[in-house]
Design a protein around this motif. Sequence first.
Motif, short mmCIF file in Angstrom:
data_model
loop_
_atom_site.label_atom_id
_atom_site.label_comp_id
_atom_site.label_asym_id
_atom_site.label_seq_id
_atom_site.Cartn_x
_atom_site.Cartn_y
_atom_site.Cartn_z
N PRO A 192 26.88 25.38 -28.15
CA PRO A 192 26.04 26.55 -28.62
C PRO A 192 27.00 27.60 -28.40
CG PRO A 192 24.66 25.48 -26.94
CD PRO A 192 25.93 24.58 -27.05
N GLN A 198 28.88 27.78 -31.55
CA GLN A 198 28.16 27.88 -32.78
C GLN A 198 27.80 29.30 -32.93
OE1 GLN A 198 24.33 25.79 -32.71
NE2 GLN A 198 23.95 26.46 -34.90
N GLN A 206 28.96 31.10 -36.33
CA GLN A 206 28.03 31.51 -37.12
C GLN A 206 28.40 33.03 -37.24
OE1 GLN A 206 25.10 27.91 -37.71
NE2 GLN A 206 25.64 29.89 -38.82
N ALA A 234 18.01 22.21 -30.27
CA ALA A 234 17.91 23.01 -31.35
C ALA A 234 17.55 24.50 -31.02
CB ALA A 234 17.08 22.46 -32.26
N ARG A 244 20.06 26.24 -28.87
CA ARG A 244 21.12 26.63 -29.94
C ARG A 244 20.73 27.91 -30.45
NH1 ARG A 244 25.70 23.72 -30.97
NH2 ARG A 244 26.03 21.79 -29.90
N MET A 245 19.46 27.84 -31.00
CA MET A 245 18.75 29.15 -31.76
C MET A 245 18.78 30.47 -30.91
SD MET A 245 15.08 29.44 -33.48
CE MET A 245 14.50 29.82 -31.97
N THR A 287 22.65 31.32 -30.55
CA THR A 287 23.31 31.56 -31.93
C THR A 287 22.69 33.00 -32.59
OG1 THR A 287 23.79 29.41 -32.38
CG2 THR A 287 24.12 30.83 -34.13
N GLN A 293 18.67 25.28 -39.33
CA GLN A 293 19.95 25.20 -39.25
C GLN A 293 20.56 24.53 -38.11
OE1 GLN A 293 22.43 25.51 -41.28
NE2 GLN A 293 24.29 26.24 -39.83
N CYS A 294 19.93 25.07 -36.97
CA CYS A 294 20.27 24.63 -35.58
C CYS A 294 19.71 23.29 -35.30
CB CYS A 294 19.72 25.63 -34.55
SG CYS A 294 20.42 27.33 -34.44
#
Lengths: 147, 142
Positions: free
Chosen positions: A125, A128, A132, B29, B32-33, B36, B104-105
């Motif tokens: 993560p 990422q 991003q 997910a 990560r969201m 990110t 996206q994630c």
Amino acid sequence: MVHWSAEEKQLIAGVWAKVNVEECGAEALARLLIVYPWTQRFFDNFGNLSSPTAIVGNPKVRAHGKKVLTSFGDAIKNLDSIKVTFSKLSELHCDKLHVDPENFRLLGDILAIVLASHFGRDFTPACQFAWQKLVSVVAHALARKYH
Amino acid sequence: MVLSPNDKTNVKGVFGKIGGQAEEYGADALERMFITYPQTKTYFPHFDLGKGSAQVKGHGKKVAAALVEAANNIDDIAGALSKLSDLHAQKLRVDPVNFKLLGQCFLVVVATRNPSLLTPEVHASLDKFLCAVGTVLTAKYR
């Protein structure tokens, strides 16, 4: 100016060192044209883009993908001056190529997915996030000279 | 944007392959969201968003279950997610842009955990499916 933490720089450099620019570039561009088919509008002279198989095997797609990702490498070499690095490319994409900047965001997202598929769990993560952020900064820099 | 028969087959294939791990994919997910796209955390001030959070895992499970439900009822996603659509419109009101971020994630998670599953064609179908889900969830916003 964008601020990059030491960790972010390391995460970006660490991934980039292991990237096969030709392969990843080709794959990213092919996936862009497949997943978002309207992006094919910029590549009328690329020949056969009639199916995913045709797109993946298309030598012009491969070559252009490599070109695009190589250019991306310039951003990584100049993380603290991405705007300046891409100034002329920005003008080119506006004045000559007439590319809607939204496409840069689409390609950036695709690139993240390609990297994820190559690096698996190593694309953490945190990784990422850094990538991003990078693709977002590159997209912004490429859109900056639009008028 | 319409899901073709091929898209539907591809999506069902993905969720068939993921099977019981869907919950993990959902949690991954979400995690990560939040990392990110930190702005997405603003919808969860009441959550512990630290690493390994049980609340994030639990919520990831819910998200995954909804995606599985949509995939299992892929001919009528709007019908299958109607109540969730009401919830998002009336109560949650998550800005529509955020569904793309979660989508996206989710794609990144599939790519990290099952790269061979995510061929370009399947990638396209799954992206379309996730867009369709987002569209349904925001359909009643105004």
